[in-house]
Design a protein around this motif. Structure first.
Motif, PDB file in Angstrom:
ATOM      1  N   GLY A 159     -14.527 -76.120 -60.831  1.00 33.15           N
ATOM      2  CA  GLY A 159     -15.459 -75.020 -60.603  1.00 33.15           C
ATOM      3  C   GLY A 159     -15.656 -74.186 -61.847  1.00 33.15           C
ATOM      4  N   SER A 163     -19.076 -74.514 -64.052  1.00 31.84           N
ATOM      5  CA  SER A 163     -19.908 -73.312 -64.138  1.00 31.84           C
ATOM      6  C   SER A 163     -20.208 -72.937 -65.587  1.00 31.84           C
ATOM      7  N   GLN A 166     -23.523 -73.831 -66.903  1.00 37.89           N
ATOM      8  CA  GLN A 166     -24.615 -72.975 -66.467  1.00 37.89           C
ATOM      9  C   GLN A 166     -24.754 -71.716 -67.322  1.00 37.89           C
ATOM     10  N   ILE A 299     -20.751 -65.781 -64.448  1.00 45.71           N
ATOM     11  CA  ILE A 299     -20.853 -67.176 -64.026  1.00 45.71           C
ATOM     12  C   ILE A 299     -19.501 -67.879 -64.071  1.00 45.71           C
ATOM     13  N   PRO A 300     -18.769 -67.854 -65.206  1.00 47.10           N
ATOM     14  CA  PRO A 300     -17.448 -68.493 -65.185  1.00 47.10           C
ATOM     15  C   PRO A 300     -16.474 -67.817 -64.226  1.00 47.10           C
ATOM     16  N   GLY A 303     -17.270 -69.237 -60.914  1.00 45.26           N
ATOM     17  CA  GLY A 303     -16.770 -70.606 -60.887  1.00 45.26           C
ATOM     18  C   GLY A 303     -15.272 -70.654 -60.671  1.00 45.26           C
ATOM     19  N   SER A 306     -14.478 -69.891 -57.129  1.00 43.88           N
ATOM     20  CA  SER A 306     -14.758 -71.015 -56.222  1.00 43.88           C
ATOM     21  C   SER A 306     -13.632 -72.041 -56.221  1.00 43.88           C
ATOM     22  N   ARG A 311     -15.971 -73.528 -52.539  1.00 47.47           N
ATOM     23  CA  ARG A 311     -17.406 -73.429 -52.842  1.00 47.47           C
ATOM     24  C   ARG A 311     -18.168 -72.782 -51.676  1.00 47.47           C
ATOM     25  N   GLY A 358     -24.066 -70.707 -60.710  1.00 49.32           N
ATOM     26  CA  GLY A 358     -22.876 -71.150 -61.426  1.00 49.32           C
ATOM     27  C   GLY A 358     -22.060 -72.162 -60.655  1.00 49.32           C
ATOM     28  N   ILE A 359     -21.844 -71.892 -59.372  1.00 48.89           N
ATOM     29  CA  ILE A 359     -21.016 -72.769 -58.547  1.00 48.89           C
ATOM     30  C   ILE A 359     -21.760 -74.047 -58.179  1.00 48.89           C
TER      31      ILE A 359
END
Length: 437
Positions: A159, A163, A166, A299-300, A303, A306, A311, A358-359
């Motif tokens: 994840g 991510s 992205q 975003i990270p 991720g 997740s 998710r 991101g995920i």
């Protein structure tokens, strides 16, 4: 011989130099692609309605301009089908070099286009054809870039690493908005005449950078293993529609809410704030730029969450936000307060788009087996983007015209999109930490 084959398909460790090179190569290459794709979105809201669709009614000109914006999204599934097929048959690496050339050339040529005033109807026709070429490029690029990382990442950190690819989106968006912000400081007459072309022409320099980076990547362990076992799919797209329809339609549904929020808060709002509310374009561009900067870190983080929470949990939370913020978003924008407007755009993009965006990179990929992963993940992502993302600004502009300037139909539209994605999330399996090799 067995030891050699085993070593050939072993993925790099999470903290290794090889894994870092794979991640950063994918991020930088993807940033170049997104820059090329996203500068069109900014230009659509700022200048294309004036230069390529000069009809008497400004609202109709905006609708026409957003129609060409949609063409890029509608072309993305075709790019996903073409390059997904080739990527599942011949590998991920080769496709990435091709797509960055296609995207870069399409973008550069837009910067050279004569306007409607110069060549008449040929101008919007050429613009549409080049936007279609952009869509082909980004449609084929995304899946390959994501799989280069996802298929190399350790299961419990997929994840986070997935991510990171992205993050290329906000980097590209910052670059696109930044260069437009600089160009828009020109006098209005100069910006409309030639200043808007600068961001497009600069893409020719980025092609070389992105191509150099991508040619240094190695093929993923998952594909090398498929090739060694002679299990490469002959017709991956047909196989997906014949035997793997459920994960495909699930992937499509997962994309709907995220891209609708991205299109409203990041594209349509630029036009809404400048034309309907009479606000300076710098204010709304600052909001989009701030949200892109925050996304570099969010975003990270999403991720990483997740990998811890799953998710599905993260998607559910984002869907709830999308439904709850659909009406307040326009109420806050209508205050015309620069700080409130900026904060509204940041919140909408951060929680309405970036969580699922991101995920989604690892999630879509995990829904498919390795032999069909490029085609399946790419098609699901791009068809969802075409249905919702490409049509949303056009639909929003049309709904506002139909309602006499009211925004409540747009809010209802966003809620429906969120409900579709929530249902797709319910139907999807939890894939965090699973073995996808």
């Amino acid at each position: 011989m067995a030891i050699t084959e085993h070593m050939a398909v072993t993925a790099p460790s999470a903290g290794s130099a090889s894994m870092r090179r794979i991640v950063w190569s994918s991020v930088i290459g993807t940033a170049v692609e997104w820059y090329d794709f996203l500068i069109y979105a900014v230009a659509t809201a700022l200048v294309f309605n004036k230069l390529f669709f000069p009809v008497g009614d400004p609202a109709l000109a905006t609708i026409a301009a957003f129609g060409t914006y949609a063409v890029g999204f509608l072309a993305r599934p075709l790019g996903a089908a073409i390059f997904g097929h080739l990527g599942d048959k011949h590998g991920r690496k080769a496709m990435l070099a091709s797509t960055i050339i296609i995207m870069g050339l399409g973008t550069f040529c837009i910067g050279l286009l004569p306007t409607y005033e110069q060549i008449g109807i040929a101008a919007p026709i050429l613009l549409i054809l080049l936007r279609f070429l952009q869509g082909i490029g980004i449609g084929g690029e995304w899946g390959g870039a994501v799989l280069m990382v996802v298929e190399n990442a350790p299961p419990k950190k997929r994840g986070l690493f997935g991510s990171l690819v992205q993050v290329g989106n906000p980097i590209g968006n910052l670059a696109a908005l930044g260069i437009f912000a600089v160009a828009s400081q020109m006098p209005e007459s100069e910006f409309i005449t030639w200043g808007w072309r600068i961001p497009f022409l600069l893409s020719i320099l980025l092609i070389g950078v992105g191509l150099f980076i991508r040619l240094r990547l190695e093929e993923t362990p998952a594909f090398r293993q498929l090739k060694a076992k002679q299990e490469v799919a002959r017709m991956p797209v047909l196989e997906i529609f014949a035997h793997h329809r459920r994960p495909f339609f699930t992937a499509v549904g997962l994309k709907i809410a995220e891209i609708s929020y991205a299109s409203i808060a990041g594209v349509f709002v630029i036009s809404y704030a400048t034309q309907k509310l009479g606000m300076p374009r710098a204010t709304i561009l600052n909001g989009v730029m701030a949200s892109s900067f925050i996304a570099l870190f969010s975003i990270p983080f999403f991720g990483w969450l997740s990998d811890k929470w799953g998710r599905k949990t993260m998607f559910y939370l984002s869907c709830l936000f999308c439904m709850g913020f659909a009406f307040p978003m326009f109420t806050l924008l209508d205050t015309k307060d620069p700080w409130i407007v900026t904060a509204t755009v940041v919140v909408a993009i951060s929680f309405g788009q970036m969580v699922m965006f991101g995920i989604g990179a690892p999630f879509y990929s995990e829904l498919f087996t390795a032999r069909l992963r490029y085609s399946g993940a790419s098609l699901g992502f791009q068809i969802g983007a075409a249905i919702s993302g490409g049509l949303t600004p056009f639909i929003a502009a049309s709904l506002m015209t139909w309602s006499g300037g009211a925004t409540w139909p747009i809010s209802l539209y966003l809620i429906v999109c969120a409900l579709i994605t929530a249902y797709a999330t319910f139907k999807a399996p939890e894939t965090a930490g699973t073995d996808i090799s």
